[in-house]
Scaffold this motif. Structure first.
Motif, PDB file in Angstrom:
ATOM      1  N   LEU A  17      38.435  12.906  45.004  1.00  8.14           N
ATOM      2  CA  LEU A  17      38.627  13.918  43.966  1.00  8.14           C
ATOM      3  C   LEU A  17      37.601  13.746  42.847  1.00  8.14           C
ATOM      4  N   ARG A  18      37.361  12.498  42.433  1.00 12.80           N
ATOM      5  CA  ARG A  18      36.350  12.255  41.394  1.00 12.80           C
ATOM      6  C   ARG A  18      34.985  12.760  41.829  1.00 12.80           C
ATOM      7  N   ALA A  19      34.639  12.531  43.093  1.00 10.34           N
ATOM      8  CA  ALA A  19      33.337  12.977  43.609  1.00 10.34           C
ATOM      9  C   ALA A  19      33.202  14.501  43.568  1.00 10.34           C
ATOM     10  N   HIS A  20      34.329  15.186  43.605  1.00  9.10           N
ATOM     11  CA  HIS A  20      34.328  16.654  43.547  1.00  9.10           C
ATOM     12  C   HIS A  20      34.660  17.168  42.147  1.00  9.10           C
ATOM     13  N   GLY A  21      34.722  16.248  41.186  1.00  5.30           N
ATOM     14  CA  GLY A  21      34.972  16.638  39.798  1.00  5.30           C
ATOM     15  C   GLY A  21      36.373  17.157  39.552  1.00  5.30           C
ATOM     16  N   LEU A  22      37.346  16.596  40.268  1.00  8.89           N
ATOM     17  CA  LEU A  22      38.735  17.044  40.129  1.00  8.89           C
ATOM     18  C   LEU A  22      39.655  15.879  39.786  1.00  8.89           C
ATOM     19  N   SER A  23      40.674  16.164  38.987  1.00  7.27           N
ATOM     20  CA  SER A  23      41.764  15.219  38.784  1.00  7.27           C
ATOM     21  C   SER A  23      42.820  15.506  39.853  1.00  7.27           C
ATOM     22  N   MET A  24      43.774  14.613  40.001  1.00  9.19           N
ATOM     23  CA  MET A  24      44.850  14.845  40.965  1.00  9.19           C
ATOM     24  C   MET A  24      45.616  16.119  40.599  1.00  9.19           C
ATOM     25  N   TRP A  25      45.950  16.282  39.303  1.00  8.22           N
ATOM     26  CA  TRP A  25      46.659  17.493  38.880  1.00  8.22           C
ATOM     27  C   TRP A  25      45.796  18.726  39.078  1.00  8.22           C
ATOM     28  N   GLY A  26      44.500  18.607  38.827  1.00  7.45           N
ATOM     29  CA  GLY A  26      43.597  19.736  39.055  1.00  7.45           C
ATOM     30  C   GLY A  26      43.596  20.153  40.512  1.00  7.45           C
ATOM     31  N   TYR A  27      43.562  19.164  41.399  1.00 12.43           N
ATOM     32  CA  TYR A  27      43.599  19.443  42.834  1.00 12.43           C
ATOM     33  C   TYR A  27      44.916  20.115  43.210  1.00 12.43           C
ATOM     34  N   VAL A  28      46.024  19.623  42.662  1.00 14.10           N
ATOM     35  CA  VAL A  28      47.336  20.208  42.955  1.00 14.10           C
ATOM     36  C   VAL A  28      47.372  21.671  42.504  1.00 14.10           C
ATOM     37  N   VAL A  29      46.827  21.956  41.323  1.00 16.14           N
ATOM     38  CA  VAL A  29      46.786  23.333  40.818  1.00 16.14           C
ATOM     39  C   VAL A  29      45.967  24.206  41.762  1.00 16.14           C
ATOM     40  N   LEU A  30      44.762  23.760  42.114  1.00 11.39           N
ATOM     41  CA  LEU A  30      43.914  24.562  43.000  1.00 11.39           C
ATOM     42  C   LEU A  30      44.559  24.742  44.370  1.00 11.39           C
ATOM     43  N   ASP A  31      45.200  23.710  44.867  1.00  9.57           N
ATOM     44  CA  ASP A  31      45.871  23.793  46.158  1.00  9.57           C
ATOM     45  C   ASP A  31      46.982  24.841  46.118  1.00  9.57           C
ATOM     46  N   THR A  32      47.715  24.863  45.034  1.00  8.75           N
ATOM     47  CA  THR A  32      48.797  25.838  44.869  1.00  8.75           C
ATOM     48  C   THR A  32      48.236  27.247  44.758  1.00  8.75           C
ATOM     49  N   LEU A  33      47.180  27.408  43.970  1.00  6.85           N
ATOM     50  CA  LEU A  33      46.578  28.727  43.802  1.00  6.85           C
ATOM     51  C   LEU A  33      45.902  29.211  45.087  1.00  6.85           C
ATOM     52  N   GLU A  34      45.441  28.291  45.908  1.00  3.20           N
ATOM     53  CA  GLU A  34      44.850  28.673  47.191  1.00  3.20           C
ATOM     54  C   GLU A  34      45.911  29.330  48.072  1.00  3.20           C
ATOM     55  N   GLY A  35      47.150  28.861  47.974  1.00  2.00           N
ATOM     56  CA  GLY A  35      48.241  29.435  48.759  1.00  2.00           C
ATOM     57  C   GLY A  35      48.719  30.766  48.226  1.00  2.00           C
ATOM     58  N   GLN A  36      48.715  30.924  46.938  1.00  3.72           N
ATOM     59  CA  GLN A  36      49.105  32.181  46.284  1.00  3.72           C
ATOM     60  C   GLN A  36      48.172  32.326  45.094  1.00  3.72           C
ATOM     61  N   PRO A  37      47.111  33.120  45.230  1.00  2.00           N
ATOM     62  CA  PRO A  37      46.008  33.084  44.273  1.00  2.00           C
ATOM     63  C   PRO A  37      46.310  33.509  42.836  1.00  2.00           C
ATOM     64  N   VAL A  38      47.428  34.186  42.585  1.00  4.42           N
ATOM     65  CA  VAL A  38      47.729  34.583  41.212  1.00  4.42           C
ATOM     66  C   VAL A  38      49.144  34.151  40.874  1.00  4.42           C
ATOM     67  N   ARG A  39      49.269  33.412  39.797  1.00  3.23           N
ATOM     68  CA  ARG A  39      50.584  32.970  39.300  1.00  3.23           C
ATOM     69  C   ARG A  39      50.546  32.968  37.783  1.00  3.23           C
ATOM     70  N   THR A  40      51.709  33.095  37.173  1.00  3.03           N
ATOM     71  CA  THR A  40      51.754  32.890  35.729  1.00  3.03           C
ATOM     72  C   THR A  40      51.677  31.385  35.484  1.00  3.03           C
ATOM     73  N   GLN A  41      51.248  31.002  34.289  1.00  2.76           N
ATOM     74  CA  GLN A  41      51.179  29.586  33.946  1.00  2.76           C
ATOM     75  C   GLN A  41      52.544  28.929  34.088  1.00  2.76           C
ATOM     76  N   VAL A  42      53.588  29.629  33.633  1.00  5.20           N
ATOM     77  CA  VAL A  42      54.941  29.059  33.685  1.00  5.20           C
ATOM     78  C   VAL A  42      55.394  28.873  35.133  1.00  5.20           C
ATOM     79  N   ALA A  43      55.174  29.891  35.979  1.00  8.26           N
ATOM     80  CA  ALA A  43      55.574  29.792  37.388  1.00  8.26           C
ATOM     81  C   ALA A  43      54.788  28.692  38.095  1.00  8.26           C
ATOM     82  N   LEU A  44      53.519  28.573  37.769  1.00 10.14           N
ATOM     83  CA  LEU A  44      52.685  27.532  38.357  1.00 10.14           C
ATOM     84  C   LEU A  44      53.216  26.152  37.985  1.00 10.14           C
ATOM     85  N   ALA A  45      53.488  25.947  36.703  1.00 10.33           N
ATOM     86  CA  ALA A  45      54.002  24.650  36.241  1.00 10.33           C
ATOM     87  C   ALA A  45      55.324  24.320  36.930  1.00 10.33           C
ATOM     88  N   GLU A  46      56.211  25.294  37.020  1.00 13.14           N
ATOM     89  CA  GLU A  46      57.500  25.064  37.682  1.00 13.14           C
ATOM     90  C   GLU A  46      57.299  24.714  39.148  1.00 13.14           C
TER      91      GLU A  46
END
Length: 135
Positions: A17-46
């Motif tokens: 992840l460091r080599a790709h300039g990502l934190s673990m949480w950053g990767y989790v966010v991108l992974d989630t958005l890859e599955g459903q590309p648009v979410r509200t911040q609140v729905a994403l956090a939940e």
């Protein structure tokens, strides 16, 4: 038995992840958005189990790096929509591919039948997770 394996896998993912300039949480966010590309911040956090105030810094970092965009929700001006960018997809995909190669190297230590049984069992456990809280 799962906890030591989980810790070892997370530790192995950190340099990737460091080599790709990502934190673990950053990767989790991108992974989630890859599955459903648009979410509200609140729905994403939940969905990812993060405190909505804690996730703001992660979203700021990803947005500054051009990996996601945030816009006002036209249906609710108080809400912000989070969308993965093409660069976010590219970086997520590159990190994910490298992580999967590492997982494949680990799984290659098992005979094929054991590997298939393990993967089936893990899938069954993941499917059972939502039912755990209902007992």
């Amino acid at each position: 038995m799962i906890a030591p394996l989980q810790r070892a896998l997370v530790a192995a993912e950190q340099p990737v992840l460091r080599a790709h300039g990502l934190s673990m949480w950053g990767y989790v966010v991108l992974d989630t958005l890859e599955g459903q590309p648009v979410r509200t911040q609140v729905a994403l956090a939940e969905f990812i189990g993060a405190d909505k105030s804690r996730i703001i810094g992660v979203l700021d970092e990803l947005e500054n790096d051009g990996l996601l965009e945030r816009t006002r929700d036209p249906a609710d001006r108080r809400a912000r929509l989070v969308t993965i960018t093409e660069e976010g997809r590219r970086r997520h995909g590159a990190a994910q591919a490298e992580i999967q190669r590492g997982e494949e190297r680990l799984l290659a230590q098992l005979p094929a039948a054991d590997r298939e049984a393990l993967l089936r069992s893990l899938a069954a456990l993941v499917d059972a997770l939502p039912k755990l809280g209902q007992d």
